[in-house]
Design a protein around this motif. Sequence first.
Motif, PDB file in Angstrom:
ATOM      1  N   VAL A   1       0.852  -1.198  -0.177  1.00 26.96           N
ATOM      2  CA  VAL A   1      -0.042  -0.071  -0.139  1.00 26.96           C
ATOM      3  C   VAL A   1       0.687   1.246   0.070  1.00 26.96           C
ATOM      4  O   VAL A   1       1.946   1.330   0.658  1.00 26.96           O
ATOM      5  CB  VAL A   1      -0.992  -0.115   1.225  1.00 26.96           C
ATOM      6  CG1 VAL A   1      -0.095   0.198   2.416  1.00 26.96           C
ATOM      7  CG2 VAL A   1      -1.763   1.289   1.238  1.00 26.96           C
TER       8      VAL A   1
ATOM      9  N   LYS B   1      -7.663   3.199  -2.927  1.00 22.82           N
ATOM     10  CA  LYS B   1      -7.819   2.687  -1.478  1.00 22.82           C
ATOM     11  C   LYS B   1      -9.304   2.473  -1.473  1.00 22.82           C
ATOM     12  O   LYS B   1      -9.432   1.846  -0.334  1.00 22.82           O
ATOM     13  CB  LYS B   1      -7.137   3.437  -0.582  1.00 22.82           C
ATOM     14  CG  LYS B   1      -5.781   3.554  -0.436  1.00 22.82           C
ATOM     15  CD  LYS B   1      -5.306   4.461   0.706  1.00 22.82           C
ATOM     16  CE  LYS B   1      -3.608   4.420   0.793  1.00 22.82           C
ATOM     17  NZ  LYS B   1      -3.177   5.330   1.789  1.00 22.82           N
TER      18      LYS B   1
ATOM     19  N   ASP C   1      -0.246   1.200   6.101  1.00 22.37           N
ATOM     20  CA  ASP C   1      -0.361   2.444   5.236  1.00 22.37           C
ATOM     21  C   ASP C   1       0.363   3.372   5.723  1.00 22.37           C
ATOM     22  O   ASP C   1       0.544   3.911   6.987  1.00 22.37           O
ATOM     23  CB  ASP C   1      -1.770   2.612   5.453  1.00 22.37           C
ATOM     24  CG  ASP C   1      -2.300   3.669   4.515  1.00 22.37           C
ATOM     25  OD1 ASP C   1      -1.410   4.723   3.979  1.00 22.37           O
ATOM     26  OD2 ASP C   1      -3.358   3.401   3.943  1.00 22.37           O
TER      27      ASP C   1
ATOM     28  N   TRP D   1      -2.948  -3.542   6.133  1.00 21.11           N
ATOM     29  CA  TRP D   1      -3.698  -3.863   4.887  1.00 21.11           C
ATOM     30  C   TRP D   1      -3.294  -5.343   4.816  1.00 21.11           C
ATOM     31  O   TRP D   1      -1.961  -5.671   4.926  1.00 21.11           O
ATOM     32  CB  TRP D   1      -3.210  -3.258   3.590  1.00 21.11           C
ATOM     33  CG  TRP D   1      -3.756  -1.818   3.635  1.00 21.11           C
ATOM     34  CD1 TRP D   1      -3.276  -0.796   4.234  1.00 21.11           C
ATOM     35  CD2 TRP D   1      -5.042  -1.585   2.693  1.00 21.11           C
ATOM     36  NE1 TRP D   1      -4.381   0.280   3.680  1.00 21.11           N
ATOM     37  CE2 TRP D   1      -5.301   0.128   3.051  1.00 21.11           C
ATOM     38  CE3 TRP D   1      -5.887  -2.007   1.619  1.00 21.11           C
ATOM     39  CZ2 TRP D   1      -6.399   0.743   2.387  1.00 21.11           C
ATOM     40  CZ3 TRP D   1      -6.886  -1.523   1.303  1.00 21.11           C
ATOM     41  CH2 TRP D   1      -7.246   0.000   1.884  1.00 21.11           C
TER      42      TRP D   1
END
Length: 969
Positions: A120, A138, A502, A510
């Motif tokens: 991410v 996202k 993130d 994530w």
Amino acid sequence: MRDIFTLLISVLLPLNLILPQGLISHPDKVNYPVYTDKSRPLISMKMIMPLKESESSEEYEIPNHVRPTLNTNKIIKDENFKDPIVQDKFGPLQISSTISNFDGMSNACSCYPPDINGDVGPNHIVQSVNSQFQIWNKSGVSLYGPADLSTLWQDTGPGAWVGTNDGDPIVLYDQIADRWLISQFALPSYPSGPFYELIAISSTSDPLGAYNRYIFSFTDMNDYPKIGVWPDGYYMSANIFASGSGSFLGTGAYVMERDSMLAGRPARIVSFTTTTSNIEWSLLPSDADGKILPPAGAPNYFLMAVDGAEYGGTDRLMYRAMHVDWINPANSTYGAETDLIVTAFDENMCNFSRNCIPQSGTNVKVDAISDRLMHRVQYRNFGSYQAIVANHTVDVGSDHAGIRWYELRNTGSGWTVYQQGTYAPDATHRWMGSIAMDGDGNIAAGYSNSSSTMYPAIKYAGRYAGDALGTFSLAEQTIIAGTGSQTGKGYRWGDYSMMSVDPTDDATFWYMNEYLSTTGTNPWKTRIASFKISSLALNSPIGGESWTNGSVHNITWASTGVNNVKLEYSTDNGTSWNNIIASITAATGSFAWTLPTLSNDLVKIKATDLANSSLTGQSTNYFSVANNTSTLSPATGSNPSTNFTGTGITFTGNVTVSGSVTVNYYSSNIAPGTLPGGVKIVSPYFWVVTNTGTTFTNGKMTIPLAFLTGVGNPSTLQWLKRTNKGDAWTNIGGTINGSNLESNVAFNSFSEFAIGSTDLSNFVPVVTLTALIQGLYNGSSMVSDTVTVELHSASSPYTLIDTQKGVLNSSGVGSFSFLSAVNGTPYYIVIKHRNGVETWSATGNIFTSSALSYDMTTSKSQAYGNNLVQKGSKWCIYSGDITHDGLVDLSDMALVDNDNTNAVSGYTVTDLNGDGIVDLTDLAIIDNNNTLAISKVVPSGMSVSTDAEVQFELLQKSIINDNKSRNKK
């Protein structure tokens, strides 16, 4: 991963000894890539679509093997071994559910395993699996792909690697430089060399832009490559197999010249290799996360788990520290093997057979891959210490798979094991893990979860930084529950998964892993989900407090990982909520609330994370807000005849006062509790007497009959009392004295009083209903609208008993009175809306004291047949059945499309979202529900109305006439 085809099981090392640790190594070689360039922007390159790699076979297994130096025939497994640090209970602390949760790529290559990984960035999610990749924002909106990984290197060359698509992919976001790294290897002449590692580094932060591309060549096969980002290089590990023969040669540790690759310049690669005299296998380089870089000049750490049962000695983690010198690469070093002793573990799952982890509905099992650390080894620098987290699959006992995890720390004197644990909280199996730590030191692990009675699922658990060491204190959460099992006889599963953090907030995790929605050879799918290890707990009011209208009280809460919260209150024990403040900084932890006029005993407060509505903290019980609070007089001493009058009621008695006696009165919204059978509250208030160390003898309560409401027969009146809020109300009698109702009473330290009647002739049964309409609900509130509510017999043929129309408010709450209903008889509740799908309650429901409450929004199981759709944290009635024929189909779409074309506005049946305009938004709702074949679901044996076609014809005629009228104008 794509590995050699032969399972090597020769023993290259004695298993009863710990090998002496090696010396510091210097590079075997320093090379430049065989090809480098800068690509066109990815978005402008020809996208090569994923193609099945083996059309002739439904099962294309990408080969793999357990550790080649392992001879399973010579390992004596201790069948009585029990992991000494196993956590065999779920964590008690509740955390939020997922924030984003959507499908990633699925099997387009007819191959397995998928090698799931990705990362991410500030604005993107990039995922790769074997032979393909895809890019999302996202919110889960696809921006590119899925496409073959070969797309990235299609125009590099000439070279043997062009057109290959051999997999073992890795995607990493380089947080230090705000760039993306995408790689895979190429085996164009397999099993003979040369072999290649293809590396693409984005030239900007946009993964859809151009890439600096590098092709590094290897004489022998660089299998199972794993990469870590570090300030002075991109570090890579690999297992090495001989060109041609495929025999195991040892491992490789490499570092690529990151600064040059970021700039698009020729970049060197420094190589270190081991031989089979070393124990190394599938080491993982550390991958740096976070805002604080590793200390200047710090080496990168390559880790491996070592089971003493296989290599002798104590179970341990082994690491080697690699330091590169780009001024003089020959001075670069690969440190000696360093052991960190850990609590005993057993990595021997099923004697390393791939047919290991059971699944529901099949005898075929899947691979535990328990012979190595699992991707990735994450590094963080917290300033006062450095940390590394890692995990692998272990046997906690009797071939029961669990997740062994570690946090290592270095406070300046070298690495030590700070904490470790094995997570196996029930009898199901957990494996294929990936672990990471956020910027606050909280840890999350994702993994696969399966058993002989459940399909493989994707789940996660974790801990707060300050929790007891070695435990996952947070309750396990499900990302997705699989609905199928894998039956391919290669037994392959995952090979790796990915947990990342993130970089925008350093708090949102994530996770990517695989699951199946149908049973088959290898119909794998992948799932991408985000969540926070955040908490939100209301500290005050928690319940039981007694406050007063207009007073000021502090609402207090504690939070972790939450930026802003909204505060709300409920006066119906949490059925509906009202705003206190729309947004306040969570870190303040307190808000001074001036209470409105509530006069209620069912009040609760709720704090909600504005970034994640599923994360809430609320009063654990209801509290009271009184109309008035008064104190008996005198405050101390004795009085043979003390009177107190409060809103209709008079207390009289002989009092010896040693502490305060207060009387609160409330509107008669009685808190939950059992009333005596057949009793209805008739007093407009109930009274609470709080008595501290005071004697009240010969007490009497008196109230005028005129103060009561709806009393048909005064002889049916009775005083009710309960000592605690959770107690049942009991009848303490009462007599009619002229125009008053009287009762003798003794006051406990806390007593509640109300007046009820057994004459129910004047009381109409009322259903308090909570329901939301899909199209009208935006995730937080609903456009208020009229519905028809029916009561049906709970027994076939489910006869209609009564019907009422009413309005559901913006919270979806409405009250509906039914003259024909009786207490104690079960009824189905049926909801009909002008453009909604007819929806039945899950079961029959009973009126108690002429009241019935039903909430259709809390779970899909509240509707018969689970016939509800989820929006946010609530469940809603499907929209789109405009013709009321029981299903959402093309006839409904035609009506909406027609009104959209004619720009119809106002309160019309074809306006599904209640904004007063019939447009494409309404059409999208109905199109989706048509695609899903949504229809009403009714109890078996229920007769279906036959007038739907007549209604539809009349509606069509009305529309045709309306259109004719418009056309004349």
